[in-house]
Design a protein around this motif. Structure first.
Motif, PDB file in Angstrom:
ATOM      1  N   ILE B  80       0.845  -1.197   0.000  1.00 54.00           N
ATOM      2  CA  ILE B  80       0.000   0.000   0.000  1.00 54.00           C
ATOM      3  C   ILE B  80       0.874   1.239   0.000  1.00 54.00           C
ATOM      4  CG2 ILE B  80      -1.732   1.325   1.276  1.00 54.00           C
ATOM      5  CD1 ILE B  80      -2.818  -1.237   2.365  1.00 54.00           C
ATOM      6  N   VAL B  82       3.756   1.796  -1.248  1.00 52.60           N
ATOM      7  CA  VAL B  82       4.353   2.173  -2.542  1.00 52.60           C
ATOM      8  C   VAL B  82       3.287   2.300  -3.622  1.00 52.60           C
ATOM      9  CG1 VAL B  82       6.608   1.197  -2.001  1.00 52.60           C
ATOM     10  CG2 VAL B  82       4.859  -0.232  -3.104  1.00 52.60           C
ATOM     11  N   ASP B  83       2.010   2.330  -3.178  1.00 53.61           N
ATOM     12  CA  ASP B  83       0.904   2.582  -4.096  1.00 53.61           C
ATOM     13  C   ASP B  83       0.780   1.521  -5.192  1.00 53.61           C
ATOM     14  OD1 ASP B  83      -1.314   3.889  -4.942  1.00 53.61           O
ATOM     15  OD2 ASP B  83      -0.222   5.318  -6.223  1.00 53.61           O
ATOM     16  N   GLN B  84       0.992   0.260  -4.813  1.00 50.39           N
ATOM     17  CA  GLN B  84       0.862  -0.821  -5.795  1.00 50.39           C
ATOM     18  C   GLN B  84      -0.285  -1.771  -5.433  1.00 50.39           C
ATOM     19  OE1 GLN B  84       2.222  -1.302  -8.606  1.00 50.39           O
ATOM     20  NE2 GLN B  84       3.936   0.141  -8.640  1.00 50.39           N
ATOM     21  N   TRP B  85      -1.155  -1.359  -4.505  1.00 53.63           N
ATOM     22  CA  TRP B  85      -2.178  -2.284  -4.011  1.00 53.63           C
ATOM     23  C   TRP B  85      -3.056  -2.852  -5.110  1.00 53.63           C
ATOM     24  CZ3 TRP B  85      -2.933  -5.174   0.014  1.00 53.63           C
ATOM     25  CH2 TRP B  85      -4.170  -5.780   0.190  1.00 53.63           C
ATOM     26  N   ASP B  86      -3.631  -1.988  -5.920  1.00 50.34           N
ATOM     27  CA  ASP B  86      -4.539  -2.468  -6.968  1.00 50.34           C
ATOM     28  C   ASP B  86      -3.822  -3.399  -7.940  1.00 50.34           C
ATOM     29  OD1 ASP B  86      -6.471  -1.092  -5.733  1.00 50.34           O
ATOM     30  OD2 ASP B  86      -6.834   0.384  -7.339  1.00 50.34           O
ATOM     31  N   ASP B 236       3.181  -2.573 -14.731  1.00 48.46           N
ATOM     32  CA  ASP B 236       4.054  -1.487 -14.286  1.00 48.46           C
ATOM     33  C   ASP B 236       5.524  -1.790 -14.529  1.00 48.46           C
ATOM     34  OD1 ASP B 236       2.080   0.201 -13.637  1.00 48.46           O
ATOM     35  OD2 ASP B 236       2.637   0.441 -11.507  1.00 48.46           O
ATOM     36  N   GLU B 251       9.680  -0.464  -7.210  1.00 50.50           N
ATOM     37  CA  GLU B 251       8.506  -0.550  -6.342  1.00 50.50           C
ATOM     38  C   GLU B 251       7.595  -1.709  -6.766  1.00 50.50           C
ATOM     39  OE1 GLU B 251       8.363   4.163  -5.094  1.00 50.50           O
ATOM     40  OE2 GLU B 251       6.839   3.369  -6.476  1.00 50.50           O
ATOM     41  N   SER B 255       7.096  -5.356  -4.752  1.00 55.62           N
ATOM     42  CA  SER B 255       5.748  -5.863  -4.459  1.00 55.62           C
ATOM     43  C   SER B 255       5.601  -7.305  -4.932  1.00 55.62           C
ATOM     44  CB  SER B 255       4.691  -4.988  -5.137  1.00 55.62           C
ATOM     45  OG  SER B 255       4.850  -3.647  -4.726  1.00 55.62           O
TER      46      SER B 255
END
Ligand code: ATP
Ligand code: MG
Lengths: 432, 302
Positions: B80, B82-86, B236, B251, B255
């Protein structure tokens, strides 16, 4: 023989592994030796035929690689026979549909494995109940039965454990219990005790014999241990290189080995446990009838050079024994009746007494040890030399070996006999 | 050298033939896969992230204990962060569906191969081929068959990841002690029963090792599958590669590592003979409770 008494019958069984199995059977039948079949073709069992009687322990014995496991695995169809037939309770199991074979296995024949082959993920109780489970017995009933059998083999209190928590001997008890619980007439045991250490092994053997006496199963027992074979077997089949070379009672095998191989095989066996009094006894050289007078008795002992003799009734039932010195006294005194000098401590043994149990009686007995049949009739005697010769592995010599008597000097006896009748003796014999 | 074996063009024409003639089958597969993926993704992506983390941490607690639960929670929190949740949830959905399908096909195939040497002889080289072929190569027919999106990624992933399921299932079943199987036969059990009651339970550690490997291979493949437009973390990673965006690349990459570790530990726990951590502890507690009175009085267990 009546077919009802046969629990299992093998006829002309062959098992050939590898290529060209059928051709190999024909070749073997024509007399081609086993080692000339070509590479990649192994004849594991060759022309095996035998009957196993109901309630019998039939032992198959042989060296490693002689085909014992292959043979026993054909008896319940784990291996398909290349040729020949197997009958269980009169029904063929060779060449029948898989479904029928499974039914026969469920109902008639179960197996104890060398390495136990328990289901490691199931408890002892579930293992014991396994055969019943497959037979479709309801859960409550099969657990009750399994509990009972578990107790019989001495594992009460261990029902909920896993096999890995048990010692080897206990695991094999589970294996035995599983086979017993299935309650089939025939039990196959492939080196069932070989993985156990000697003490536990002997214990298991005793237990098997006990159970056998109680339940009367038909057992085919495989072993490469001769002593085990002799101890358990009612009859023994000896295998060599795939063939059965001899079938017979333990004593037969020991005293009349069919060939050099069997003879070598039986060399190391502990004879004293296998051979019985019957197999080494000789004919009693002289017996005295109760009704005979002292003179007749003394004459007999003199003629036979004996220091004493057994006294029997007309039908050879034993009464006791007399010493030549006592009879000698009677004759000197002119007494007409033997009865006063007959001793009752004759120490005779039964015909089926093992040799190992003859030593002490033999040392205690003044005469060659007497052997009695089941109706107390004197059927033979065993002089000490005979016993020693039998231990040396030469039953022939045992039978021929002469006893060493220590009788009264003949001329002394003759003088008394002469004096008693007042006539001359036929001729003085030399004393020993 | 004039002589050249035109293997490539043979395969190409074969693939073309499939593309032209089996369109209905490819469409069907594509639709099924995509909707399975959509369903699973919906499940993990709809609830708030915190709820998913709590559920996963709870599962981790059951599977291996509190250390693993804590690690899982921290790892997911990092994702979360590193903003990679979705992206991570999309990738998770893709892995679960692809690995699940590979197992559904692979395990039965392994069972079949274990029981029939001819099947085994056919399947073995095929599996060698599938596993050693460079993973990228699968993407080409995948695009030819399914175009861009989730379906081609699924296709390539299943092909690439199926081998261990087949192989370790076969190995596990063949490795079951022969005498134990014979015991089943000797007491008259049917082959199906022997499979269910003896072979599968005893082969379970090996099969679960296969499951673990399938999931790991799927995860490595779905990242590559980002190239065919499957999105998720792979998307990504691909994007950062073309834009030379080191930060984004690492990042997304980290993940993937975290997902990999969590998935590996989960499946590893199933593979252990003793089963799940908590379940084992409960069971042994129950067993000791049951056995202590049984020692004194003979008592039928509940
Ligand atoms: N499945 C098989 N395939 C090929 N050959 C076999 C097979 N099983 C047994 N044999 C061969 O058959 C012969 C007899 O083997 P078997 O296992 O019956 O012997 P055994 O008397 O039981 O020996 P042991 O005392 O070592 O158990 C051996 O030469 C063995 O190599
Ligand atoms: Mg053997």
């Amino acid at each position: 023989m009546n077919d009802d008494t046969i629990a299992l019958r093998a006829e002309g069984l062959y098992k050939v592994f590898g290529r060209h199995a059928d051709e190999a059977v024909i070749a073997l039948h024509r007399g081609t030796p086993r080692d000339r079949l070509g590479s990649g073709t192994t004849a594991a069992v060759i022309d095996a035929s035998f009957d196993v009687r109901r309630g019998e322990i039939f032992v198959v014995m042989g060296l490693s690689g002689s085909g014992k496991s292959t043979l026993i695995r054909m008896l319940n169809g784990l291996h398909n026979a290349t040729a020949g037939t197997v009958e269980i309770g009169g029904e063929h199991i060779t060449g029948i549909p898989a479904k029928r074979l499974r039914e026969i296995r469920r109902a008639r024949i179960s197996m104890v494995f060398q390495h136990f082959a328990l289901l490691p993920h199931r408890t002892v109780l579930d293992n014991v109940a396994y055969g019943l489970e497959i037979q479709g017995v309801a859960k409550a009933e099969r657990e009750a039965k399994a509990r009972k059998v578990t107790r019989i083999v001495g594992l009460a209190g261990w029902e909920e454990r896993l096999p890995s928590q048990l010692s080897g001997g206990m695991q094999q008890r589970v294996g035995l219990a599983r086979a017993l619980a299935a309650d089939t007439d025939v039990l196959l045991m492939d080196e069932a005790f070989s993985a156990l250490d000697p003490l536990i092994r002997r214990e298991m053997q005793d237990q098997l014999l006990e159970l056998q006496a109680e339940l009367g199963k038909t057992i085919v027992f495989i072993t490469h241990d001769l002593n085990e074979a002799m101890y358990l077997g009612d009859r023994i089949a000896v295998m060599r290189d795939g063939r059965i070379v001899q079938i017979g009672a333990p004593e037969d095998i020991l005293t009349n080995p069919a060939d050099d191989y069997v003879e070598q095989f039986v060399q190391d066996v502990d004879r004293t446990k296998v051979l019985t009094a019957e197999s080494v006894m000789r004919k009693p050289r002289a017996v005295v009838h109760v009704g005979a007078g002292p003179r007749a008795a003394l004459t007999l002992m003199r003629d036979e050079q004996l220091a004493g003799a057994y006294v029997v009734t007309k039908d050879r039932s034993i009464v006791g024994w007399v010493r030549d010195r006592d009879v000698f006294e009677l004759v000197r005194r002119g007494d007409k009746d033997l009865a006063s000098v007959i001793r009752s401590d004759h120490g005779a043994v039964a015909t089926d007494t093992a040799l190992a149990e003859l030593f002490i009686p033999s040392l205690e007995a003044a005469l060659p040890l007497g052997v009695l049949d089941t109706r107390d009739r004197l059927v033979g005697v065993i002089p000490r030399v005979t016993l020693l010769a039998a231990l040396g592995g030469e039953p022939e010599a045992a039978v021929q070996a002469a006893p060493r008597p220590d009788p009264l000097p003949t001329e002394v006896v003759d003088r008394v006999l002469e004096a008693a009748v007042g006539t001359g003796a036929a001729g003085a014999k030399e004393a020993l | 050298m004039d002589v050249r074996i035109p293997v490539g063009s043979w395969i190409e024409s074969g693939i073309d033939w499939i593309g032209d003639n089996l369109t209905w089958l490819l469409d069907l597969l594509g639709t099924v896969w995509t909707s399975l993926y959509d369903a699973v993704e919906w499940v993990v992506i709809t609830p708030p992230a915190i709820a998913v983390i709590v559920v996963l941490a709870a599962l981790a607690l059951v599977a291996r204990g509190w250390k693993f639960a804590l690690g899982t929670a921290l790892g997911l929190a990092f994702i979360i962060g590193v903003d990679q949740w979705d992206n991570a949830m999309s990738t998770l959905a893709l892995v679960l569906v692809a690995a699940g399908l590979a197992l559904v096909v692979g395990i039965p195939l392994g069972i079949w191969a274990a029981r029939d040497t001819r099947v085994s002889a056919t399947v073995k080289p095929l599996m060698d081929f599938l596993q050693t072929m460079p993973a990228f190569v699968y993407l080409i027919p995948a695009i030819a068959f399914f175009g861009i999106g989730v379906a081609p990624a699924m296709f390539a992933t299943i092909l690439f990841a199926i081998a261990p399921a087949v192989r370790l299932t076969e190995l596990g079943i063949r490795g079951v002690d022969r005498e134990v199987v014979e015991a089943g036969q000797a007491f008259g059990a049917t082959p199906g029963r022997i499979l269910r009651q003896i072979q599968l339970p005893l082969a379970l550690p090996s099969i679960m090792a296969g499951v673990n490997q399938v999931i790991m291979l799927s995860l490595s493949m779905v990242v590559i599958a980002g190239m065919v437009g499957a999105g998720g973390l792979g998307g990504d990673v691909t994007k950062s590669l073309s834009a030379l965006d080191t930060a984004l690349g690492f990042e997304a990459g980290l993940s993937v590592v975290i997902l990999a570790i969590i998935l590996d530990r989960f499946t590893g726990a199933f593979g252990q003979k003793r089963g799940l951590h908590l379940v084992t502890r409960l069971r042994s507690a129950a067993a000791s409770r049951a056995s202590s009175p049984a020692a004194e009085t003979e008592k039928v267990p509940a």
